[in-house]
Design a protein around this motif. Sequence first.
Motif, PDB file in Angstrom:
ATOM      1  N   SER A 287       0.835  -1.189   0.000  1.00 14.53           N
ATOM      2  CA  SER A 287       0.000   0.000   0.000  1.00 14.53           C
ATOM      3  C   SER A 287       0.872   1.242   0.000  1.00 14.53           C
ATOM      4  O   SER A 287       2.100   1.165   0.101  1.00 14.53           O
ATOM      5  N   GLN A 288       0.262   2.395  -0.097  1.00 14.43           N
ATOM      6  CA  GLN A 288       0.984   3.658  -0.078  1.00 14.43           C
ATOM      7  C   GLN A 288       1.850   3.752   1.180  1.00 14.43           C
ATOM      8  O   GLN A 288       1.389   3.535   2.294  1.00 14.43           O
ATOM      9  N   GLY A 289       3.141   4.060   0.988  1.00 11.95           N
ATOM     10  CA  GLY A 289       4.065   4.172   2.106  1.00 11.95           C
ATOM     11  C   GLY A 289       4.623   2.852   2.602  1.00 11.95           C
ATOM     12  O   GLY A 289       5.477   2.839   3.491  1.00 11.95           O
ATOM     13  N   GLY A 290       4.161   1.745   2.028  1.00 11.84           N
ATOM     14  CA  GLY A 290       4.624   0.437   2.471  1.00 11.84           C
ATOM     15  C   GLY A 290       6.024   0.118   1.936  1.00 11.84           C
ATOM     16  O   GLY A 290       6.467   0.661   0.922  1.00 11.84           O
ATOM     17  N   SER A 291       6.732  -0.759   2.631  1.00  9.52           N
ATOM     18  CA  SER A 291       8.070  -1.169   2.198  1.00  9.52           C
ATOM     19  C   SER A 291       8.297  -2.635   2.540  1.00  9.52           C
ATOM     20  O   SER A 291       7.604  -3.210   3.391  1.00  9.52           O
ATOM     21  N   TYR A 292       9.282  -3.216   1.861  1.00 10.90           N
ATOM     22  CA  TYR A 292       9.595  -4.623   2.091  1.00 10.90           C
ATOM     23  C   TYR A 292      11.077  -4.862   1.801  1.00 10.90           C
ATOM     24  O   TYR A 292      11.634  -4.305   0.844  1.00 10.90           O
ATOM     25  N   GLY A 293      11.711  -5.681   2.610  1.00  8.39           N
ATOM     26  CA  GLY A 293      13.100  -6.048   2.381  1.00  8.39           C
ATOM     27  C   GLY A 293      13.276  -7.547   2.403  1.00  8.39           C
ATOM     28  O   GLY A 293      12.568  -8.254   3.130  1.00  8.39           O
ATOM     29  N   GLY A 294      14.189  -8.051   1.598  1.00 10.43           N
ATOM     30  CA  GLY A 294      14.433  -9.495   1.556  1.00 10.43           C
ATOM     31  C   GLY A 294      15.806  -9.795   0.984  1.00 10.43           C
ATOM     32  O   GLY A 294      16.480  -8.915   0.424  1.00 10.43           O
ATOM     33  N   ASN A 295      16.246 -11.044   1.127  1.00 19.65           N
ATOM     34  CA  ASN A 295      17.562 -11.474   0.679  1.00 19.65           C
ATOM     35  C   ASN A 295      17.467 -12.705  -0.210  1.00 19.65           C
ATOM     36  O   ASN A 295      16.570 -13.541  -0.044  1.00 19.65           O
ATOM     37  N   VAL A 296      18.409 -12.817  -1.133  1.00 21.90           N
ATOM     38  CA  VAL A 296      18.597 -14.042  -1.911  1.00 21.90           C
ATOM     39  C   VAL A 296      20.058 -14.430  -1.776  1.00 21.90           C
ATOM     40  O   VAL A 296      20.953 -13.622  -2.044  1.00 21.90           O
ATOM     41  N   GLU A 297      20.321 -15.664  -1.337  1.00 22.05           N
ATOM     42  CA  GLU A 297      21.687 -16.143  -1.165  1.00 22.05           C
ATOM     43  C   GLU A 297      22.104 -16.927  -2.405  1.00 22.05           C
ATOM     44  O   GLU A 297      21.316 -17.703  -2.959  1.00 22.05           O
ATOM     45  N   PHE A 298      23.337 -16.722  -2.848  1.00 21.56           N
ATOM     46  CA  PHE A 298      23.832 -17.445  -4.022  1.00 21.56           C
ATOM     47  C   PHE A 298      25.205 -18.044  -3.746  1.00 21.56           C
ATOM     48  O   PHE A 298      25.913 -17.630  -2.833  1.00 21.56           O
ATOM     49  N   LEU A 299      25.564 -19.045  -4.540  1.00 17.73           N
ATOM     50  CA  LEU A 299      26.836 -19.739  -4.406  1.00 17.73           C
ATOM     51  C   LEU A 299      27.638 -19.564  -5.684  1.00 17.73           C
ATOM     52  O   LEU A 299      27.090 -19.597  -6.787  1.00 17.73           O
ATOM     53  N   ILE A 300      28.970 -19.374  -5.531  1.00 19.58           N
ATOM     54  CA  ILE A 300      29.853 -19.307  -6.697  1.00 19.58           C
ATOM     55  C   ILE A 300      30.528 -20.670  -6.842  1.00 19.58           C
ATOM     56  O   ILE A 300      31.342 -21.047  -5.996  1.00 19.58           O
ATOM     57  N   PRO A 301      30.182 -21.453  -7.860  1.00 19.98           N
ATOM     58  CA  PRO A 301      30.790 -22.787  -8.026  1.00 19.98           C
ATOM     59  C   PRO A 301      32.305 -22.704  -8.159  1.00 19.98           C
ATOM     60  O   PRO A 301      32.856 -21.703  -8.621  1.00 19.98           O
TER      61      PRO A 301
END
Length: 316
Positions: free
Chosen positions: A92-106
């Motif tokens: 909604s107006q003024g709303g926010s969200y944070g998140g992470n994605v983890e990755f691996l380097i072969p």
Amino acid sequence: MDNLFWIAPVLIGFFILLPNVHAETITQNLEGGMNVEITYPEEAIVGRHGIVSILVQNNGWEDKQDISFIFSSQDNTLITETSNSITIDKLSQGGSYGGNVEFLIPKETSSGIHFLNLKYSHILVANNETPQPAIFHDIAIPITIKDNVSVLISTKTPESIFANAEFPIEVELVPEDITISDVSIKIIPPKDIEFRGETLHTFSTIEKNTPIRITSQIITPNKEVNIEHKLPFEIIVGYTDDVGAEKTESQTVSVVLRPRTFMELTTDGGIWLGEFFIAPYVSLGTIIGIPAGALISLLIRRNQNAGKKHRKKKKI
């Protein structure tokens, strides 16, 4: 209210998971007042994990729904660990969200710049009632892949040294990519060189990108030298890296040992005048009181010695 409850712990995780990373940030101001920040590591190490974090804010006055972030790597050099996407049902107006994605380097990944591709989309809800067609954006995230962690060794020494004196040697250690533990720094001097101070220093932990400096004093032999030559000093650093592997780094520096000139200043404030040494604790009055004849005789003796060496060379 339900959304706010589960968004809060994710935002806390956003700040906890990236405390010491050399991070870069991409900011995108998208349609409908959507502001997206993508924080990613500037560098990553082969065989290690990395984290990309997103923070999205709805600064517009209309709701947004079906917001998604989908990560991919064209050459499979950056493999997401659990999920390759982050989805948000509604902001909604003024709303926010944070998140992470983890990755691996072969481990087979080649060093150099690789791109983690991000496809972003959202649906704007016009007047908070009518969903509009989805909008899409493609964002390329550049990450430099390195074969190994960097532990930098920097050694400072005088350009040259001479007999019967003390000189400083300083070693600086900086672990650029990781925090290291069980660290030892050892200085191995050449033959006939002694030290005032320790030649072995140990540290339980050195934090990432935190410089550590050690200083010792080189004590040169009393015997004078006739020609200059180089003395090698070896610096050996042992440590345990972030995955428990024991590593060793080394560096060799050369210092020129040369004949002492007629007047030399020592690091402790003393003065050599030919073969006559004035200690740093001698008062100015004492120095002034040294007979001029003593200094003149030193000069004469120096010139005579130089003349003898010249005649010997001429005979040959």
